[in-house]
Design an enzyme around this catalytic site. Structure first.
Site, mmCIF file in Angstrom:
data_model
loop_
_atom_site.group_PDB
_atom_site.id
_atom_site.type_symbol
_atom_site.label_atom_id
_atom_site.label_comp_id
_atom_site.label_asym_id
_atom_site.label_seq_id
_atom_site.Cartn_x
_atom_site.Cartn_y
_atom_site.Cartn_z
ATOM 1 N N GLU A 160 -38.389 51.438 -82.619
ATOM 2 C CA GLU A 160 -38.045 52.994 -82.880
ATOM 3 C C GLU A 160 -39.293 53.956 -82.369
ATOM 4 O OE1 GLU A 160 -36.884 53.656 -86.856
ATOM 5 O OE2 GLU A 160 -34.982 52.530 -86.552
ATOM 6 N N GLU A 267 -30.434 47.974 -85.658
ATOM 7 C CA GLU A 267 -30.122 48.320 -86.975
ATOM 8 C C GLU A 267 -28.826 49.215 -87.136
ATOM 9 O OE1 GLU A 267 -33.739 50.272 -88.499
ATOM 10 O OE2 GLU A 267 -34.954 48.769 -87.487
#
EC number: 3.2.1.4
Length: 332
Positions: A160, A267
């Site tokens: 991320e 995710e």
């Protein structure tokens, strides 16, 4: 996940071979190449380097075995770069931390599943944005060298990236690819992540330049994350609607098709309630109908310290393990 709640959790939860039972979806042959869960714990805690068993924990091999027995064949294994490399990105390893990480990876691959090595650092090292592509390439050349002979290991460039220069994100991903291949790791897939928390719902607007990445082995997978709460942060068990899952990956799906790329949802999660169950199922079904570009997905998250966390996939009594696994089983 966007909100770094994993750094603050330290509630212990056991593991066993019990499995949940509930209203099921019809089981079918898996349409995805990879489908499984994140394995969290080694990135927990704010103390650096911290103490194993006090500030952070490594995933439980017996819990991983339970999930493999349920049909999962993919595990994204988190770790913290500062614990593995306490002095610098190009420095010496903390041998105990490396050994524990390798034990987890071996538990996954010995079970016949794929292990995705995930430096869970948000494009940062010691709190600072990683700006040296040279150091990042060396980091990856060294780390890939540890696992280059295991064909079931794959590499995730970093978790991320966010609030970073877009060209830097592109260049860091390319440096990682170059380093991994320079290590002699030529058979493994490389998962690249984008800026803005690598969100699928913002991918087209933010990360279009990622299509320019190159790999001599042609094994790039575009990893995106997608939560279904109002701000996409994965901090609420409330999903926007029953259709929000499909809606949030539709544009990214077309981007993958247009650019002849393949993707993976690294995710995703939703609360154990009727709306989220429908939203998660709808997203996965849409992806299953587009497997020309979607390789699979991994739930956030399993791990021994989740306690009563709203998305815990940890056996035997994690909230999602008992409340959502039957939805996922249709794709295992």
């Amino acid at each position: 996940m966007k909100f770094q709640s994993t750094l603050l959790l330290a509630a212990a939860a056991g593991s066993a071979l019990a499995v949940p039972h509930g209203p099921g979806h019809k089981k079918r042959a898996s349409v995805f190449e990879w489908f499984g869960s994140n394995e969290s714990g080694a990135e927990f805690g704010t103390n650096i380097p911290g103490v194993w068993g006090t500030d952070y924990i490594f995933p439980d091999p017996s819990a991983i075995s339970t999930l493999i027995d349920k049909g999962m064949n993919f595990f994204r294994v988190q770790f913290m770069m500062e614990r593995l490399l306490p002095d610098s990105m190009t420095g010496s390893y903390d041998e105990e931390y490396l050994a524990n990480l390798t034990t987890v990876i071996k538990a996954v691959t010995d079970g016949g599943a794929h292990a995705l090595v995930d430096p869970h650092n948000y494009g940062r090292y010691n709190g600072e944005i990683i700006s040296s592509t040279s150091d990042f390439q060396t980091f990856w050349e060294n780390l890939a060298g540890q696992y280059k002979d295991n064909d079931l290991v794959m590499f995730d460039t970093n978790n991320e990236y966010h609030d970073m220069d877009q060209d830097l994100v592109l260049n860091l991903n390319q440096a990682a690819i170059n380093g991994i291949r320079a290590a002699g790791a030529t058979s493994q897939y490389i998962f690249v992540e984008g800026n803005s928390w690598t969100g699928a719902w913002t991918w087209v607007d933010v990360n279009d330049n990622m299509k320019n990445l190159t790999d001599p082995e042609d094994k790039i997978v575009y990893e995106m994350h997608q939560y279904l709460d109002s701000d996409g942060s994965g901090t609420s068990e409330t999903c926007v609607s029953e259709t929000i899952g499909k809606e949030r990956v539709t544009e990214a799906t077309q981007w993958l098709k247009d650019n002849k790329k393949v993707g993976f949802i690294g995710e995703y999660a939703g609360g154990s309630n009727d709306v989220c169950r429908s939203a998660v199922s709808g997203m996965l079904e849409y992806m299953a109908n587009n497997t020309d570009v979607w390789k699979g997905a991994s739930w956030w998250a399993a791990g021994p310290w989740w306690g009563d966390y709203i998305f815990s996939m940890e056996p035997p009594d994690g909230t999602a393990y008992t409340g959502m696994l039957d939805i996922l089983e249709a794709y295992l």
